[in-house]
Design a protein around this motif. Sequence first.
Motif, PDB file in Angstrom:
ATOM      1  N   ASN A   1       0.849  -1.185   0.000  1.00  0.00           N
ATOM      2  CA  ASN A   1       0.000   0.000   0.000  1.00  0.00           C
ATOM      3  C   ASN A   1       0.890   1.242   0.000  1.00  0.00           C
ATOM      4  N   VAL A   2       0.830   2.034  -1.047  1.00  0.00           N
ATOM      5  CA  VAL A   2       1.734   3.178  -1.177  1.00  0.00           C
ATOM      6  C   VAL A   2       1.530   4.201  -0.056  1.00  0.00           C
TER       7      VAL A   2
ATOM      8  N   LEU B   1       4.849   0.845  -6.176  1.00  0.00           N
ATOM      9  CA  LEU B   1       4.522   0.797  -4.751  1.00  0.00           C
ATOM     10  C   LEU B   1       5.728   1.120  -3.876  1.00  0.00           C
TER      11      LEU B   1
END
Length: 96
Positions: free
Chosen positions: A52-53, A85
């Motif tokens: 999850n960036v 990412l």
Amino acid sequence: MNNNSIRFLSFLIVITVLTFTGCARKTHLQKAKENITPYGHDMYAVSYGGINVGEVRSIVRLAANQYCQDQGKYMLPIEENRSGLSIDLKFKCDNK
């Protein structure tokens, strides 16, 4: 099962998930701190990637902040780049 048993089991599941999530985040933070490299006078770079960036950005900034705080300084972000990412952050440790 009665209603109280279901509530208790639900509570245990939530606590277990939160515990493992917190441990995983700490591990990611430690790994990010290990990736910090010098990038000039009082300047550093850190790169880290994940699923999850948004979380990766948070981990990278927290690692940089803690790194500078350990030196009695504050973190000043210089440049941030995103590739998929992964987040690459260049930062400076400045005097307080």
